[in-house]
Enzyme design. Structure first.
Site, mmCIF file in Angstrom:
data_model
loop_
_atom_site.group_PDB
_atom_site.id
_atom_site.type_symbol
_atom_site.label_atom_id
_atom_site.label_comp_id
_atom_site.label_asym_id
_atom_site.label_seq_id
_atom_site.Cartn_x
_atom_site.Cartn_y
_atom_site.Cartn_z
ATOM 1 N N GLY A 36 0.675 -1.344 0.096
ATOM 2 C CA GLY A 36 -0.077 -0.082 -0.023
ATOM 3 C C GLY A 36 0.739 1.253 0.167
ATOM 4 N N TYR A 140 -2.809 -18.317 -5.035
ATOM 5 C CA TYR A 140 -3.645 -17.043 -4.658
ATOM 6 C C TYR A 140 -5.234 -17.252 -4.691
ATOM 7 C CZ TYR A 140 -5.956 -12.630 -5.642
ATOM 8 O OH TYR A 140 -6.845 -11.528 -5.959
ATOM 9 N N ASP A 283 -3.386 -18.729 -17.690
ATOM 10 C CA ASP A 283 -4.265 -17.944 -18.321
ATOM 11 C C ASP A 283 -5.516 -18.443 -18.885
ATOM 12 O OD1 ASP A 283 -3.355 -15.225 -17.406
ATOM 13 O OD2 ASP A 283 -2.017 -14.896 -19.391
HETATM 14 N N1 UDP Z 1 -1.256 -9.768 -20.591
HETATM 15 C C1 UDP Z 1 -0.395 -9.613 -21.860
HETATM 16 N N2 UDP Z 1 0.811 -9.170 -21.288
HETATM 17 C C2 UDP Z 1 1.298 -8.689 -20.069
HETATM 18 C C3 UDP Z 1 0.250 -8.740 -19.045
HETATM 19 C C4 UDP Z 1 -0.961 -9.216 -19.534
HETATM 20 O O1 UDP Z 1 -0.776 -10.151 -22.804
HETATM 21 O O2 UDP Z 1 2.385 -8.238 -20.081
HETATM 22 C C5 UDP Z 1 -2.798 -10.568 -20.910
HETATM 23 C C6 UDP Z 1 -3.017 -11.775 -20.184
HETATM 24 O O3 UDP Z 1 -2.410 -12.775 -20.835
HETATM 25 C C7 UDP Z 1 -4.356 -11.479 -19.850
HETATM 26 C C8 UDP Z 1 -4.856 -9.950 -20.138
HETATM 27 O O4 UDP Z 1 -3.462 -9.686 -20.440
HETATM 28 O O5 UDP Z 1 -5.070 -12.187 -20.844
HETATM 29 C C9 UDP Z 1 -5.063 -9.316 -18.505
HETATM 30 O O6 UDP Z 1 -4.004 -9.811 -17.694
HETATM 31 P P1 UDP Z 1 -3.809 -9.057 -16.434
HETATM 32 O O7 UDP Z 1 -2.476 -9.637 -15.820
HETATM 33 O O8 UDP Z 1 -3.771 -7.435 -16.464
HETATM 34 O O9 UDP Z 1 -4.855 -9.594 -15.535
HETATM 35 P P2 UDP Z 1 -5.463 -10.982 -14.952
HETATM 36 O O10 UDP Z 1 -6.575 -11.253 -16.116
HETATM 37 O O11 UDP Z 1 -4.168 -12.203 -15.377
HETATM 38 O O12 UDP Z 1 -5.841 -11.020 -13.695
#
Ligand code: UDP
Length: 330
Positions: A36, A140, A283
């Site tokens: 934070g 997590y 993912d």
């Molecule tokens: N993503 C990406 N490159 C990055 C970070 C995220 O392509 O450097 C993609 C990730 O694979 C997901 C989306 O963006 O499909 C959102 O990712 P983020 O980490 O923001 O949130 P999450 O859905 O993992 O909680």
């Protein structure tokens, strides 16, 4: 109400603090400042302490006559939770149990808990309802599900009123640009794309272009942080004794990674350097909320449903604060 906001100096917690105060509640942040930012909250509303420090929590409940809790405090880096689960179980699970014990001691029975769509893991169907089986695929998600389960049991045994809000992808920043997202390390898509567009980092790696989605990239439900905050207020106002309710918080619409890139380019008026690469482990192809329950139960409606508006608020924050809270003008 007199409310304790754990993790109130974090990204979502600090926006909730603002919303609570604006609605006339008395709120105090309880935060160990591991992630934070002290500048994200008013100094006289910040108690620095750890969830595992029961004496400090005790004193905070007594001194401020706490009546309800918004519980945001948690570690939330999925990758780190895989390599170092111990700190996730200690901070998230043991920390929550410590908080709940102090709540019992002071007969505080109202809590709104920050849960996550990560508790669903890889869902069988989209959109995801609250009945979709919860099968987290990382520590997590496991820790968040365990806390939900504890609260379900506490509501039955001790008459608590509990709401678990399962967030989809929190994004954006306060309209006035004074607070926003500042994670170290930053792993989230929108802040990374904005930093790249502003020339503050190199190309962003795009994780996978071969997903079974319309354009091959992952689809997510991006919800503005102020809409998350307003849902907490509504949840607090609808808490009833002896109940545990889980509610999804998303806008109910998905955007692909390519669509997010386009939105950032449009808002910023410049290209975003990206590099297409392999999938990131864990993912799911698409995560979209069925957000009907939030609308029905809470009478809540998200105000920012255009991706460009969400991105524009984030852009505003990052442009004004190139180093996050280290360059805060507050
Ligand atoms: N993503 C990406 N490159 C990055 C970070 C995220 O392509 O450097 C993609 C990730 O694979 C997901 C989306 O963006 O499909 C959102 O990712 P983020 O980490 O923001 O949130 P999450 O859905 O993992 O909680």
């Amino acid at each position: 109400m007199r409310i304790l906001v754990t993790g109130g100096a974090g990204y979502i917690g600090s926006h909730a603090m603002r919303a609570l105060t604006a609605a006339g509640h008395e709120a105090w942040t309880y935060d160990n400042l591991s992630y934070g930012h002290p500048k994200a909250v008013k100094e006289d509303r910040l108690v620095i302490g750890d969830l595992l420090d029961k004496d400090r929590l005790d004193g905070t409940f007594v001194q401020n006559q706490i009546e309800a809790v918004l519980h945001f405090a948690a570690f939330a880096f999925v990758g780190e939770s895989v390599t170092n689960p111990g700190i996730y179980y200690r901070n998230n699970v043991a920390g929550s149990l410590s908080l709940f014990e102090v709540m019992r001691r002071h007969d505080v029975r109202k809590i709104v808990f920050s849960s996550t769509c990560a508790t669903y893991g890889i869902p069988d169907q989209i959109p995801i309802t609250e009945q979709t089986p919860q099968r987290p695929i990382n520590p997590y998600g496991h820790t968040k599900l365990m806390i939900e389960q504890a609260l379900r049991d506490y509501s039955r045994a001790y008459g608590w009123g509990c709401v678990a809000l399962r967030y989809f992808n929190a994004s954006g920043a306060a309209a006035d640009g004074s607070i926003g997202e500042d994670h170290t390390p930053e792993t989230h898509l929108i802040p990374l794309l904005i930093a790249a567009a502003l020339g503050r980092r190199g190309p962003v790696k795009i994780f996978g272009t071969d997903y079974p989605t319309p354009d091959g990239t992952c689809v997510r439900d991006y919800i503005h942080v102020d809409d998350l905050a307003s849902a907490h207020l509504k949840a607090l106002e609808t808490l009833t004794p002896n109940s545990f309710t889980a509610i999804n918080l998303g806008i109910g619409k998905g955007f692909s990674v390519r669509e997010v890139i386009r939105a950032v380019e449009q808002v910023g008026g410049r290209p975003v350097p990206v590099e297409f690469s392999d999938r990131r482990e864990g993912d799911p192809p698409a995560l979209i909320a069925d957000s009907r329950l939030a609308r029905e139960k809470l009478g809540w409606e998200p105000e920012k449903t255009r991706l460009e508006d969400i991105v524009a608020s984030a852009w505003n924050w990052h442009r004004q604060h190139p180093d996050g809270f280290r360059t805060s003008r507050q």
